[in-house]
Design a protein around this motif. Sequence first.
Motif, mmCIF file in Angstrom:
data_model
loop_
_atom_site.group_PDB
_atom_site.id
_atom_site.type_symbol
_atom_site.label_atom_id
_atom_site.label_comp_id
_atom_site.label_asym_id
_atom_site.label_seq_id
_atom_site.Cartn_x
_atom_site.Cartn_y
_atom_site.Cartn_z
ATOM 1 N N LEU A 91 0.820 -1.210 0.000
ATOM 2 C CA LEU A 91 0.000 0.000 0.000
ATOM 3 C C LEU A 91 0.855 1.262 0.000
ATOM 4 N N PHE A 95 -0.217 3.671 -2.966
ATOM 5 C CA PHE A 95 -0.845 4.937 -2.584
ATOM 6 C C PHE A 95 0.162 5.811 -1.836
ATOM 7 N N ASP A 98 -0.557 9.026 0.691
ATOM 8 C CA ASP A 98 -1.995 9.054 0.933
ATOM 9 C C ASP A 98 -2.348 8.147 2.114
ATOM 10 N N ALA A 100 -4.642 8.271 4.283
ATOM 11 C CA ALA A 100 -6.067 7.970 4.438
ATOM 12 C C ALA A 100 -6.453 6.767 3.575
ATOM 13 N N LYS A 101 -5.980 6.742 2.335
ATOM 14 C CA LYS A 101 -6.272 5.617 1.437
ATOM 15 C C LYS A 101 -5.587 4.345 1.937
ATOM 16 N N GLN A 102 -4.370 4.483 2.434
ATOM 17 C CA GLN A 102 -3.652 3.327 2.982
ATOM 18 C C GLN A 102 -4.417 2.732 4.157
ATOM 19 N N GLU A 104 -7.654 3.078 4.806
ATOM 20 C CA GLU A 104 -8.914 2.529 4.307
ATOM 21 C C GLU A 104 -8.706 1.130 3.726
ATOM 22 N N GLN A 105 -7.675 0.975 2.911
ATOM 23 C CA GLN A 105 -7.379 -0.323 2.313
ATOM 24 C C GLN A 105 -6.961 -1.348 3.367
#
Length: 139
Positions: A91, A95, A98, A100-102, A104-105
């Motif tokens: 991740l 990403f 990022d 937040a995206k990390q 979330e994933q």
Amino acid sequence: MRTHHTVAALTAAAAVLALTGCSSDPKPKTPAAPTTASANPDAARSAAGLPPEPKGAQRAAFLTALNAIDKDIVHGKDDKAISRGIDTCGLYKRFPGDPAKQAEQTNQRWTSPTHPEGHGLATAAKILVVAHTTICPDF
């Protein structure tokens, strides 16, 4: 008339039996040689931009840190946690910059029977830090 039907039935049965015994591939199948990925999983991970599988003290440190956050993260599935940790390291490359995206994933990836939707973003952020510091500090 009965003889005609009997002969026709026997002829049809013989044809079915003859066709059943035929094969377009008379040689027995042999298993394929192992691919590079199955022969050397760490090489395959490296090619995919992932770290090698942690061993020894590195593996123990990763599992201990996860269990310190919440024992339900690993929930007795050490090998599964290692696999997820390696994936989590990816991740950082997929990403970059990022968090937040990390998170979330990570939350989507790290589920358990008692947390089928993940452990929440705060716990996911902690899992990210543990994976980064123990499995892939160079990412």
